[in-house]
Design a protein around this motif. Structure first.
Motif: not given
Length: 473
Positions: A372-390
């Protein structure tokens, strides 16, 4: 029966309607206290004449330091009946404030998205209070923002159509520039907003002058209530009066008892353990929905503030919810592939200490967003990945009210995918219930903690009923 697996929070409502803490402390530290001199000077000196059983609570302990428990403690401290000279308010938190879902949630709220349902007042009051608290608590992360619905697509035809639609074009974010299908407007931001929940937790603890004790609750202490309210059940059994809470300080092994005449269980999915603490006086069916989320780093350009609710993308098994934040990062959930944790596992403490992301879902979400995002496809980088419970009760509605058979025992838990959005309204309603004997802000009858507990014969019995609501965002 409505099957609700793998649906977004928006879809659930349509079907159901009729980062790190700034506090510094060692893992072995048992007590964390934050103070606000300005709030101490402004605390009300009035006394309560309407508290339950005409007794002023002296020691109130909230079990759980997430946004719901913190909101209860904060609103207790803001009630006109509160006097810091007469009543102590503390939080007992197993790990650290906002260490579970409250530190990893998206923080999205929608005022009208619960209209026509029993939770309407929670949506309305919560939304209005957050707007007020943005100033009162000096929240940097609160803002209103528009929302779009986006269907997955294989080319940019949807983008081209969206840019020709005047209503949609006005709120199209600069980073939504890739492949997509239909794009529709869900709202201009009049009744949708966001906040970073960790900030709320920290500010409420500080401004409410709340003491936080770090340790795991293992039970409660109580006495037969021979004097006082005279409350009891239909068989003449007298209520028990709460007198304390047993816990194990973090990093230690021996139990300690905290004096408490009023206890509020607000420990997210682990609140179901209260069944054992209160001798099965109440049945609290609960399922923990463990889900992965990701956060993209701030890029070179400013990030336009428009949230997205995306349709099911069968290529990746996702139904993304995308929330750009004021700090320039982008939070994404709705990644799919959630795990469903049973009540028995929750009682054993499942995922309380460690709750890690699924790498396969991180990859799927990253790929879906880059489409969906060409901007993040080219330049995007993940800051963090996480999980939690509802925390999800069978009927998708929270437990809010008194624990039967006990005086001074309450629960505020099971808020599923709207726990952050409802936190302010739930905290206010519970504070009213504790201080005034009833809530004047919210009708709590639909959220009766005893609704799954059936009395059988001449004594106490238990029976489970309800339906599985599956995955909830």
């Amino acid at each position: 029966m409505i099957i609700m697996k793998h649906l977004s929070s928006l879809q659930i409502l349509l079907l159901s309607v009729p980062v790190q803490l700034t506090h510094s402390f060692s893992p072995s530290t048992s007590t964390l206290t934050t103070r606000s001199k300005s709030m101490s000077m402004s605390m009300s000196t009035s006394t309560s004449t309407t508290a339950t059983s005409s007794k002023i609570p002296k020691n109130i302990l909230v079990i759980g330091g997430g946004i719901q428990g913190t909101s209860v403690a904060y609103h207790l401290s803001q009630h006109p009946s509160y006097n810091s000279q007469n009543t102590k308010i503390q939080i007992l938190e197993a790990k650290s404030p906002a260490s579970a879902a409250s530190g990893k949630g998206g923080g999205f709220m929608a005022r009208s998205w619960g209209d026509g349902s029993p939770t309407q007042s929670l949506h309305h009051l919560g939304f209005d209070l957050y707007k007020e608290y943005a100033t009162k608590l000096d929240l940097k992360s609160y803002r209103k923002l528009p929302v779009l619905s986006v269907s997955p697509g294989k080319n940019d035809s949807g983008l081209k159509r969206a840019l020709k639609d005047r209503n949609v074009k006005d709120v199209m974010p600069n980073w939504l520039d890739g492949n997509m299908g239909n794009v529709g407007l869900l709202g201009y931001g009049d009744d949708t907003a966001q906040v970073t929940p960790t900030e709320i937790v920290e500010r409420m603890i500080e401004m409410g002058n709340i003491e936080v004790i770090v340790g795991e609750c293992v039970g409660v202490e109580s006495n037969i209530n021979e004097v006082g309210s005279g409350n009891g059940d239909d068989d003449g059994n007298k209520n028990k009066q709460i007198s304390g809470v047993r816990y194990i300080p973090r990093g230690q092994s021996e139990e300690v008892i905290i004096e408490a005449d009023t206890v509020v269980v607000s420990a997210g999915p682990w609140s179901c353990t209260a069944e054992d603490w209160f001798d099965n006086a109440v049945d609290l069916p609960m399922e923990g929905v463990k889900s992965t989320s990701i956060v993209w780093k701030k890029g070179e350009d400013d990030v336009d503030a428009t949230a997205l609710f995306c349709g099911e993308d069968n290529r990746f098994g996702t139904h993304l919810e995308v929330y750009p934040r004021p700090d320039g990062s982008i939070y994404i959930c709705g990644i799919g592939g959630s795990d469903y944790i049973t009540k028995e596992e929750l009682k054993a403490g499942a995922y309380r200490e460690e709750c890690n992301a699924k790498e396969s879902r991180v990859d799927a979400a990253s790929s879906a967003f880059r489409e969906m995002s060409g901007v993040y496809k080219q330049k995007g980088a993940l800051d963090r990945v996480q999980a939690c419970m509802r925390p999800c009760p069978p009927d998708a509605m929270p437990y809010m009210g008194k624990i039967p058979g006990y005086d001074g025992a309450y629960i505020n838990a099971g808020h599923n995918c709207w726990g952050i959005a409802w936190a302010a309204s739930c905290g206010k309603a519970m504070a009213e219930l504790i201080w005034d004997g009833e809530s004047s802000s919210v009708d709590l009858k639909p959220f009766d903690p005893s609704r799954f507990t059936t009395k059988v014969g001449g004594g106490r019995g238990r029976k489970r009923r309800g339906m599985n609501v599956g995955e909830q965002w």
